[in-house]
Design an enzyme around this catalytic site. Structure first.
Site, mmCIF file in Angstrom:
data_model
loop_
_atom_site.group_PDB
_atom_site.id
_atom_site.type_symbol
_atom_site.label_atom_id
_atom_site.label_comp_id
_atom_site.label_asym_id
_atom_site.label_seq_id
_atom_site.Cartn_x
_atom_site.Cartn_y
_atom_site.Cartn_z
ATOM 1 N N ASP A 72 50.692 66.388 52.617
ATOM 2 C CA ASP A 72 49.429 65.873 53.150
ATOM 3 C C ASP A 72 49.726 64.825 54.214
ATOM 4 O O ASP A 72 50.377 63.820 53.935
ATOM 5 C CB ASP A 72 48.613 65.254 52.008
ATOM 6 C CG ASP A 72 47.180 64.928 52.394
ATOM 7 O OD1 ASP A 72 46.873 64.892 53.592
ATOM 8 O OD2 ASP A 72 46.368 64.702 51.489
ATOM 9 N N CYS A 80 41.605 66.831 56.515
ATOM 10 C CA CYS A 80 41.990 67.585 55.327
ATOM 11 C C CYS A 80 41.125 68.797 54.988
ATOM 12 O O CYS A 80 41.602 69.930 54.984
ATOM 13 C CB CYS A 80 42.015 66.639 54.141
ATOM 14 S SG CYS A 80 42.343 67.447 52.574
ATOM 15 N N HIS A 117 41.256 69.950 47.816
ATOM 16 C CA HIS A 117 40.054 69.273 48.308
ATOM 17 C C HIS A 117 38.948 70.267 48.640
ATOM 18 O O HIS A 117 38.346 70.210 49.717
ATOM 19 C CB HIS A 117 40.387 68.397 49.521
ATOM 20 C CG HIS A 117 39.447 67.228 49.669
ATOM 21 N ND1 HIS A 117 39.716 66.176 50.510
ATOM 22 C CD2 HIS A 117 38.237 66.957 49.102
ATOM 23 C CE1 HIS A 117 38.719 65.306 50.457
ATOM 24 N NE2 HIS A 117 37.810 65.760 49.609
ATOM 25 N N ASP A 143 48.907 69.856 56.009
ATOM 26 C CA ASP A 143 47.560 70.159 56.484
ATOM 27 C C ASP A 143 47.282 69.577 57.864
ATOM 28 O O ASP A 143 46.432 70.080 58.602
ATOM 29 C CB ASP A 143 46.504 69.691 55.476
ATOM 30 C CG ASP A 143 46.606 68.210 55.111
ATOM 31 O OD1 ASP A 143 47.571 67.546 55.536
ATOM 32 O OD2 ASP A 143 45.715 67.723 54.387
#
Length: 540
Positions: free
Chosen positions: A13, A53, A103, A292
């Site tokens: 991330d 994200c 997410h 991401d």
């Protein structure tokens, strides 16, 4: 390796490839990723399709650019009727497992996965709806530069807690899948970590792997506000740069923390790869590593993502299956939207449904790709449609109703020379703009986004108890992770840091949205305490 190999995707991330040694960084220590890269096809020009994200992951999972799926910001649901990579692979006989962060927003928390083994770390509701009517400085998640100025070592962090669980679950799943036997069919697992996302705080073990004197400074220092493009001016306020002074010491500690978090992540990758080998499945598994989106990490004075500059928009990407693909480097421009058709192809299938990506299988075997990337951004900051196209050595950044930016990344990798103002490059500018605008009407997109924001803000503010869609894997996780804690994302993470620290208060007074809009538009100048006394690196 069989015709239908297992597929393991390891995802970070907010990891910029420029921070990794196998992309040329000389400071960050990642021995496990280095060994994986040496046995991989490494893509040197891979990009996300939306540098934040939720939309980035929704685009990757669906194989669609974000306008096609109407996922505009970090509080947009991917429709349950949208087929994903997991659905496609299940049609090919794969068992699908998600371990860690994805997410997903809304009631569908599986999107084709048969198993989810770890609680998601962020809220799944409409908590973080962007609001263009509120102006460039409005940030629903309350994220600011505290994640930078509060950087430092800790005994334990929330993100380490989470990522330890992700690694443990991924390893256990690998062993569980091996116990089924070879006749059970292939599997697909995503192990998705939250490191090295802000705040830049790392466990002492990893912090101490680095000598503070070794930490490098950004290649491009802080740029004068008057020299910034519209989007960068807007992000100046959205990221809270008007509230905190970032000194050289702050900058070094933040980068130190980022590298330490990457080393922690590297060890988790090593644990997963060791389990893959120990379980006897390494030779029949394609391993993919990506992120991401990136992290500006102080380059140009900027932080976080939400920008199309290289440190924000580029991602690491490598595919390792030495018995199938000879290790090599690929220079063609590719993006995460290409992963769905690529992995479906590796699994022995073809994509017959609408898809904006193109399979990278030719590149894996020594051939070429279409060498084209399109990326969108519709979140906080600019408050207008914002899009990028990269083809070959040229990148065009389009900000609706504002000047274009055109860069030759081969001649100008630091993106300091805007060729859009050079008539000799007009043919390239018009060619890329034609690609960028094909099937994409910025005025229509603007209206769709504002309507979506209004609808979701209406739902968010509806009286009564809000819908609770958070995916929880074990009792107690609903309060352990970020969710809806006070103080925003970084504040909640800091509250779970051991030992706890008192956040650094803002150095400068808040500005009104009216003042912010006037400063961005150039109607008034930046306050003197921001333009003259900031003491930011690169302003000397």
């Amino acid at each position: 390796m069989t015709d239908k190999p297992n597929i393991l995707m390891i995802m970070a991330d907010q990891l910029a490839p420029q921070a990794l040694s196998f992309y040329g960084n000389t400071v960050c220590k990642t021995p496990h990723l280095d060994r994986l890269a040496a046995a991989s096809v490494v893509f040197d020009n891979a990009y996300c399709n939306h540098p934040v994200c939720v939309p980035s992951r929704a685009s990757m999972m669906s194989g669609r650019l974000t306008p096609a799926i109407e996922v505009w910001d970090n509080a947009c649901a991917l429709a349950s009727g949208q087929p994903t990579l997991a659905h496609h692979l299940r049609h090919l006989g794969y068992h699908t497992v998600l371990s860690g962060k994805m997410h997903f927003i809304g009631p569908d928390q599986l999107h084709g996965f048969e198993e989810r083994t770890v609680t998601d770390v962020y809220p799944s509701g409409f908590d973080w709806v962007a609001d263009w009517e509120a102006g460039p400085a409005f940030v629903p998640s309350a994220t600011g530069l505290n994640g930078v100025v509060d950087a430092g070592p800790a005994a334990r962090t929330l993100q380490e807690d989470f990522d330890e669980e992700v690694a443990h679950a991924a390893v256990q799943t690998i062993y569980d899948l091996a116990r089924r036997g070879k006749d059970a069919g292939p599997w697909f697992q995503i192990a998705s970590f939250t490191s090295p996302h802000t705040p830049f705080v790392a466990g002492r073990k990893y912090w101490d792997r680095y000598d503070p004197d070794e930490i490098d400074l950004p290649k491009v220092g802080t740029l004068p506000f008057d020299d910034l493009d519209h989007a960068s001016r807007a992000l100046f306020f959205a990221h809270g740069r008007h509230r905190h002074r970032v000194t050289e010491d702050d900058l070094r500690r933040a980068r130190h923390g980022y590298y330490a978090m990457i080393s922690f992540l590297d060890d988790k990758v090593g644990e997963i790869l060791a389990a893959l080998k120990a379980s006897g499945q390494a030779d029949n598994t394609v391993v993919l590593f990506c992120a991401d989106h990136g992290e500006m990490l102080g380059e140009r004075g900027m932080w976080f993502k939400q920008s199309f500059y290289e440190w924000s928009a580029r991602v690491p990407l490598m595919v390792s299956a030495p018995q199938r693909y000879a290790p090599r480097r690929v220079q063609d421009c590719v993006s995460l939207v290409d992963l769905l058709p690529t992995l479906v192809g590796i699994g022995g299938g073809e994509v017959s449904l609408p898809c904006d990506g193109e399979s990278l299988e030719p590149a894996l075997t020594g051939g070429a790709t279409r060498d084209l990337v399109i990326s969108d951004y519709y979140g906080i900051g600019p408050c207008v449609p914002y899009r990028m196209v990269r083809q070959g050595q040229f990148k065009l950044i389009y900000t609706h109703n504002h000047p274009d930016l055109l860069f030759n990344l081969k001649a100008d990798p630091d993106e300091l020379q805007n060729l859009a103002v050079d008539p000799t490059h007009d043919e390239t500018l018009q060619r890329l703009k034609s690609i960028l605008l094909d099937g994409w009407d910025p005025d229509e997109i603007d209206q769709q986004i504002r309507t979506s924001q209004a609808e979701r803000l209406f739902l968010k503010t509806t009286p009564g108890t809000p819908e609770d869609w958070d995916f929880v894997a074990r009792i107690g996780d609903e309060t352990r992770y970020v969710r809806r804690g006070s103080g925003g994302v970084d504040g909640t993470k800091a509250n779970r840091r051991l030992p706890k620290v008192e956040p650094i208060a803002a150095h400068f007074p808040e500005l009104s949205q009216e003042d912010v809009a006037a400063i961005i538009a150039g109607r008034v100048t930046l306050p003197s305490y921001l333009s003259e006394d900031r003491q930011d690196v690169g302003n000397s």
